[in-house]
Write an enzyme that holds these catalytic residues in place. Structure first.
Site, mmCIF file in Angstrom:
data_model
loop_
_atom_site.group_PDB
_atom_site.id
_atom_site.type_symbol
_atom_site.label_atom_id
_atom_site.label_comp_id
_atom_site.label_asym_id
_atom_site.label_seq_id
_atom_site.Cartn_x
_atom_site.Cartn_y
_atom_site.Cartn_z
ATOM 1 N N TRP A 1 0.852 -1.194 0.000
ATOM 2 C CA TRP A 1 0.000 0.000 0.000
ATOM 3 C C TRP A 1 0.884 1.239 0.000
ATOM 4 C CZ3 TRP A 1 -2.132 2.699 4.823
ATOM 5 C CH2 TRP A 1 -3.094 3.649 4.474
ATOM 6 N N ASP B 1 -1.650 -5.670 9.339
ATOM 7 C CA ASP B 1 -2.502 -4.597 8.863
ATOM 8 C C ASP B 1 -3.761 -5.249 8.307
ATOM 9 O OD1 ASP B 1 -3.715 -2.433 7.766
ATOM 10 O OD2 ASP B 1 -2.123 -1.964 6.333
ATOM 11 N N LYS C 1 -13.501 -0.395 4.966
ATOM 12 C CA LYS C 1 -14.050 -1.145 3.827
ATOM 13 C C LYS C 1 -15.146 -2.099 4.259
ATOM 14 C CE LYS C 1 -10.055 0.381 2.315
ATOM 15 N NZ LYS C 1 -9.612 1.202 1.226
HETATM 16 C C1 PLP Z 1 -3.359 -2.185 3.204
HETATM 17 C C2 PLP Z 1 -4.100 -1.048 3.768
HETATM 18 N N1 PLP Z 1 -3.886 -0.687 5.024
HETATM 19 C C3 PLP Z 1 -4.540 0.319 5.589
HETATM 20 C C4 PLP Z 1 -5.451 1.056 4.889
HETATM 21 C C5 PLP Z 1 -6.081 2.143 5.669
HETATM 22 O O1 PLP Z 1 -7.195 2.742 5.256
HETATM 23 P P1 PLP Z 1 -8.074 3.593 6.278
HETATM 24 O O2 PLP Z 1 -7.162 4.548 6.970
HETATM 25 O O3 PLP Z 1 -9.031 4.247 5.409
HETATM 26 O O4 PLP Z 1 -8.676 2.627 7.216
HETATM 27 C C6 PLP Z 1 -5.698 0.739 3.549
HETATM 28 C C7 PLP Z 1 -6.625 1.521 2.752
HETATM 29 O O5 PLP Z 1 -6.646 1.621 1.601
HETATM 30 C C8 PLP Z 1 -5.009 -0.350 2.989
HETATM 31 O O6 PLP Z 1 -5.220 -0.714 1.740
#
Ligand code: PLP
Ligand code: PLP
Lengths: 421, 438
Positions: A135, A216, A255
């Site tokens: 990411w 994560d 999500k």
């Molecule tokens: C691998 C991964 N970690 C963490 C996140 C964190 O997203 P958020 O801060 O919106 O929960 C994302 C979002 O795209 C992700 O793809």
């Protein structure tokens, strides 16, 4: 004009993902398609508020005690405990023995940031290992806290499969006590997860080398439609490391509950078994106090509204049942789109193989399209995705999938023909 | 294949437990509990039926209830009923919602400060933040990265200020004299002298100012004193970091309360702030949106320069992206609907006014019972807090003997006082005030 210190500030390029969204919004072509940011869309291409969320909202507003008061620094207890149940499982030994310290976070990013800030304060010399690729924001989150990041091999582009050997070698050569950031499921951007056997190997190696595992978890339940399946790696890790080392877990409800913009998440530290209850209590207290201090210095206390919605769902049997259905609705629609896209590409005879689109899980497909192809998709066909070739399958629907397939076909042929000239 | 020596897992576990984990845990010391929010936990466990919690700065009505302002409740209804507003929980942009930005900037810079040209000239870098705390934290992070890592904070100040700055890139903070505990007055001359005597270490220095309703003392400089203070700050080329958490709670008039900003932006007096002005603004108290975390950071740039603004914005985005990606939506939707709907906004002005009127009636009721003049000194004593100047011993006595909770520095939140408890409270205060301020 006088020069001030402000003049030394350097201009940064826009954040890649939010930049795509900006260009997409500015694009006036009617049939534009956004396959950039990872957000679920329904079959009309619209954001979808989950039925379980709507019910939870109604329940919250109907509550005579509903107000906007501050939450605790560590957030809403109903959220953090419900979230721990979901991710570690209701029968978790770690929950039963109260080996977990939890705090609410500003979604997954906020949880990762707390982890980074915590590590940089107490273990600044530890290296952070990120999957290659990963990411886009991972590196920035850890580096912003002055931590050194490294990568471990993950995706084998030749075979479009996991480079387990490379992964293991990294674990082997990393300085003892390094931090391995692991995508719990639905790896972003590749959509490729280790098998159960591969997870065994990976986690055993990590335990053996005394590394720290940081999971994560941004897509639990979103990948397979099943919360338990998607928490497999974390629960295995908790089991395997229970006598060895703590585990850090960053949990996002962006999500799987569709809480994107409401920023709901949790950060958990699972402690290994301690010799005595007193020891455990002391450690937990210390950790919790330090996490509070970090949170207090940045946001004081986390946002309430989204937390109340998710907590309401997690703590109601009825709403939880609805939520499970909602996740199946989302994951099965995405699966259907994967199959449709692959089938259309095969029907068109688009050069290359496309089965990986169906084999990958979660919201994304690592299509294998090159950055030139992606640029051409945007320019000629008003189809937006990340330059690495990552497409958010959630952006596909019955109305646009044919056009997307034809456009991919066109750009692939455009560049394959060109290279043959 | 890799050649890896295989040790049994249990064996590994033991080794690692010995060498890595124990050290890992032992290294983490206990951080002191948060001074304010921790007390509420004690309060909740206190069995005393007459207990009164006067620690937290959350407004309560005359019945001791935290209620939602009518204007906010109506905005909420509009959102809840209008599917278009609440059916989209998508990510906001990194810097927040565009409409929110427009409406808040208009409210702050056009209406409150009478400087529409700052918006027209595109001179403000603006981001939606996680309430006032988030604004100060991002400002601190930005300042320490690009401008300076020296900051002066009033003594006393909101307890979290030091924590925010030292956790966001400032090695330490300097404290300027603000409050003379003996006299209960602004320590005006020492404040000015302190600033003038600060060594110049090659970088401009930031100075944190409470825009009004100083926390914890409730004591603000008079308008004349502010002029001299800002003159000094300007002369010394310091960077004002203005924390405006209580706009409206000083006079009951939201517009009137932005006087410190209007003063700083008076170009006749201060033609050019070399390193800009940082405004950290919160809707927690004046909209009662505490837990929803709604606020903003505005950096008034030294000059109109769209490239400069673009650069600054790009760096703000980078900072935010690494901490939380994008701000929460719900609270900002409420604020946005409220600010953009004329009759709701009118209602909001009324709501703030009646909140302040109640706080003033509490001051008066306490004055009638205690005869402490600073309770009703409207020129200087403002807002939700009254500073008792009680010692920690006296505060403890209040807590243990009467079940009355103040913060340890002797701050009393007037919002928890009402007709039902004012007699009991004043009697206790009277008794405790007779103890030595040891
Ligand atoms: C691998 C991964 N970690 C963490 C996140 C964190 O997203 P958020 O801060 O919106 O929960 C994302 C979002 O795209 C992700 O793809
Ligand atoms: C002086 C001051 N600044 C900032 C804040 C920040 O509050 P919030 O983050 O809730 O807006 C407070 C709240 O108590 C305060 O008293």
């Amino acid at each position: 004009m006088s020069r001030t210190i402000f003049n030394t500030i350097e201009l940064l390029p826009p954040d890649a993902l939010f930049g795509i969204k900006q260009r997409y919004n500015a694009d006036e072509r009617k049939d534009k398609v956004d396959l950039g940011i990872g957000a679920y869309r329904d079959n009309q291409g619209k954001p979808w508020v989950l039925p379980s969320v709507k019910s939870a909202e109604l329940a919250i507003h109907a509550d005579p005690n509903y107000n906007h008061e501050y939450l605790n620094i560590t957030g809403l207890n109903a959220l953090t405990s419900g979230a721990a149940n979901i991710i570690f499982g209701p029968d978790s030994d770690a929950i039963k023995n109260e080996r977990i310290v939890s705090t609410q976070s500003i979604s997954g990013t906020g949880a990762l940031h707390i982890a980074a800030k915590f590590l940089s304060k107490f273990f600044p010399e530890r290296k952070i290992y990120l999957s290659d690729p990963t990411w886009a924001n991972h590196q920035a989150i850890f580096q912003a806290q002055g931590l050194v990041t490294n990568t471990y091999p993950y995706w084998d582009n030749e075979t479009k499969s996991l480079d387990l050997n490379g992964f293991e070698r990294s674990i082997e050569v990393a300085p003892e006590g390094s931090v391995f950031v692991l995508h719990a499921c639905a790896h972003n951007p590749t959509g490729l997860d280790p098998t159960k056997e591969q997870w065994e190997t990976i986690l055993e190696r990590i335990a053996y080398k005394g590394h720290l595992a940081l999971f994560d978890s941004a897509y639990q339940g979103f990948a397979s439609g099943d919360l338990n399946k998607d928490a497999y790696s974390i629960r295995l890790g908790v089991e395997k490391l229970k006598r060895v080392a703590p585990i850090l877990v960053c949990q996002s409800f962006a999500k799987n509950v569709g809480m994107y913009g409401e920023r709901v998440g949790c950060f958990h530290i699972v402690l290994p078994e301690q010799d005595t209850k007193e020891e455990l209590t002391t450690v937990k207290k210390a950790l919790s106090s330090q996490l509070s201090k970090i949170i207090r210095s940045e946001v004081s206390n986390p946002p309430a509204y989204g937390a109340k919605i998710v907590a309401t769902i997690l703590n109601s049997d009825e709403l939880r049942a609805q939520w499970y259905k909602d996740m199946i609705t989302m994951s099965s629609r995405i699966m259907e789109m994967r199959v449709t896209l692959r089938d259309r590409l095969n029907e068109l005879g688009t050069p290359g193989t496309w089965d990986h689109i169906v084999e990958q899980t979660g919201m994304f497909s690592f299509t294998g399209l090159t950055s030139e192809m992606v640029a051409r998709l945007e320019k000629e066909h008003s189809i937006y995705m990340v330059s690495s070739g990552r497409a958010s399958i959630a952006g596909l629907n019955k109305l646009n999938v044919d056009r997307v397939a034809q456009s991919i076909d066109e750009v692939v042929r455009h560049f394959t023909n060109e290279s043959k000239l | 294949m890799l050649l890896i020596r295989h040790r049994s897992l249990a064996e590994t576990a033991k080794i690692i437990h010995q060498r890595s984990f124990t050290s890992l845990v032992e290294k983490v010391p206990l951080a002191p509990a948060d001074k304010i929010l921790g007390l509420t936990a004690f309060y909740n466990r206190d069995p005393n039926p007459k207990k009164i919690n006067l620690t937290v700065g959350v407004y309560q009505d005359a019945w001791g209830k935290v209620t939602t302002f009518p204007s906010v409740a109506k905005s909420q209804k509009l959102i809840d009923n209008d599917l278009l507003l609440n059916k989209n929980l998508s990510y906001l942009p990194i810097t927040g919602c565009k409409d929110f930005e427009t409406n808040v900037m208009n409210f702050l810079f056009k209406e409150s400060m009478h400087h529409p040209e700052l918006i027209e000239q595109d001179r403000i870098s603006f981001i939606q933040t996680l309430s006032g705390t988030g604004a100060v934290a991002i400002a601190a992070s930005f300042l320490s990265t690009f401008i300076t890592n020296e900051i002066s904070v009033p003594n006393y100040s909101w307890a979290n200020h030091t924590n925010i700055f030292t956790k966001n890139g400032f090695p330490s903070v300097d404290y300027y004299p603000y409050y003379d505990r003996k006299t209960g007055q602004i320590d005006f001359q020492n404040w000015i002298n302190h600033l003038k005597n600060l060594p110049f270490l090659g970088k401009p220095r930031g100075i944190l100012l409470h825009a009004s309703c100083h926390n914890p003392t409730g004591l603000d400089p008079t308008r004349q004193q502010w002029e001299k203070i800002i003159d000094t700050i300007y002369e010394l080329k310091m960077i004002p970091v203005i924390d405006m958490a209580y706009q409206g709670l000083e006079t009951g008039n939201l517009i009137e309360d932005a006087h410190l900003l209007r003063l700083c932006l008076n170009t006749d007096k201060y033609p050019h702030w070399n390193n800009g002005i940082f405004l950290c603004q919160s809707f927690a108290k004046n909209m009662g949106l505490y837990g929803e975390r709604v606020g903003s950071l505005s950096i008034v740039l030294p000059e109109a320069d769209s490239q400069l603004k673009e650069r600054v914005n790009s760096q703000l985005k980078r900072i935010v992206r690494g901490i939380y990606s994008s701000p929460p939506g719900y609270g900002s939707r409420i604020a946005n609907v409220l600010l953009s709907t004329p009759n709701l906004k009118k209602q909001w002005f009324k709501d703030v006014k009646s909140m302040v009127e109640r706080l003033q009636s509490v001051r008066l009721a306490m004055f009638e019972r205690l005869n402490w003049p600073d309770l009703i000194n409207k020129e200087s004593n403002h807002g939700m807090f009254y500073f008792t100047r009680f010692s920690e011993g006296q505060v403890n006595e209040l807590r243990t003997k009467y079940g009355i909770y103040l913060t340890l520095d002797g701050r009393l939140s007037l919002s928890g006082v009402n007709n039902y408890n004012v007699d009991y409270l004043c009697e206790a205060l009277q008794n405790v005030s007779k103890l030595a301020r040891a």
